[in-house]
Design a protein around this motif. Structure first.
Motif, mmCIF file in Angstrom:
data_model
loop_
_atom_site.group_PDB
_atom_site.id
_atom_site.type_symbol
_atom_site.label_atom_id
_atom_site.label_comp_id
_atom_site.label_asym_id
_atom_site.label_seq_id
_atom_site.Cartn_x
_atom_site.Cartn_y
_atom_site.Cartn_z
ATOM 1 N N SER A 266 -0.730 -0.758 -5.525
ATOM 2 C CA SER A 266 -0.941 -0.889 -4.187
ATOM 3 C C SER A 266 -2.247 -2.273 -4.280
ATOM 4 N N ILE B 221 5.541 3.251 -2.859
ATOM 5 C CA ILE B 221 4.514 3.542 -3.869
ATOM 6 C C ILE B 221 3.512 4.412 -2.845
ATOM 7 N N GLY C 200 -0.954 4.711 -5.747
ATOM 8 C CA GLY C 200 -0.496 3.112 -5.166
ATOM 9 C C GLY C 200 0.057 3.241 -6.253
ATOM 10 N N PHE D 36 1.794 0.144 -10.671
ATOM 11 C CA PHE D 36 0.253 0.259 -10.199
ATOM 12 C C PHE D 36 0.937 -1.516 -9.166
ATOM 13 N N GLY E 237 0.826 -1.206 -0.583
ATOM 14 C CA GLY E 237 0.274 -0.107 -0.010
ATOM 15 C C GLY E 237 0.842 0.876 -0.146
ATOM 16 N N ALA E 238 0.114 2.987 -0.182
ATOM 17 C CA ALA E 238 1.017 3.973 -0.407
ATOM 18 C C ALA E 238 2.134 3.857 1.524
#
Length: 181
Positions: free
Chosen positions: A85, A68, A72, A83, A47-48
């Motif tokens: 996330s 990240i 994401g 991407f 995740g972020a």
């Protein structure tokens, strides 16, 4: 003054007669600190804020370190955004391998001479709300690898009026599980 009153006046709580309550209190013998020095659990979702290390080695060598972003994705030089996330580290490695195979032809061949490895670096923090019959209810910033035990410890444990029998874990207004400690 009784012993209990003396402890309370010093800012300490008297030992509890209820089995298990003292384990989570500050100053207890046990500590519920998250161990950051472990392999990434297979069910861990990126995740972020998570930091990803990408190592390319063999016939070609390169190294990337990326965090990240809130959207994401990681932004990789000569590749663009990828991407990640919501993916496991294994799924993230496969997605990154697909992106890098446009530059490194043999990454996906049957007998590659160039290899790719993805690992998790710095782990993001998550905000956890601890409510109910706990000593210090509130929002706590914990490692994404933290457990319900870590959150209870941060909140000072359950009060005398609370229980360790039915602790509910919610995520996004959904009941994830009930824990009987």
């Amino acid at each position: 003054k009784s012993y209990s009153d003396s402890l309370l006046s010093l800012g300490k709580r008297a030992p509890s007669d209820i089995y298990g309550l003292d384990v989570f209190r500050k100053g207890a013998i046990l500590s519920f600190q998250t161990n950051q020095n472990i392999p990434t659990p297979e069910d861990y979702k990126l995740g972020a804020g998570d930091q990803v290390y990408i190592d390319i080695y063999g016939a070609s060598e390169n190294y990337y370190e990326a965090e990240i972003n809130p959207d994401g994705a990681v932004l990789l030089e000569n590749i663009g955004p990828v991407f990640l996330s919501g993916l496991s580290i294994k799924d993230a490695e496969n997605r990154i391998r697909d992106k890098f195979s446009t530059i490194y032809d043999d990454l996906k061949s049957a007998s590659p001479k160039t290899y790719l490895s993805v690992s998790l670096g710095q782990i993001r923090s998550v905000n956890v709300n601890v409510v109910g019959q706990v000593e210090i209810p509130g929002t706590y910033s914990l490692s994404a690898l933290s457990t319900a035990f870590n959150a209870l410890y941060a909140a000072g444990g359950v009060t005398e009026k609370g229980t360790l029998r039915e602790i509910k874990h919610f995520r996004g207004n959904q009941l994830i599980g009930t824990i009987d400690i």
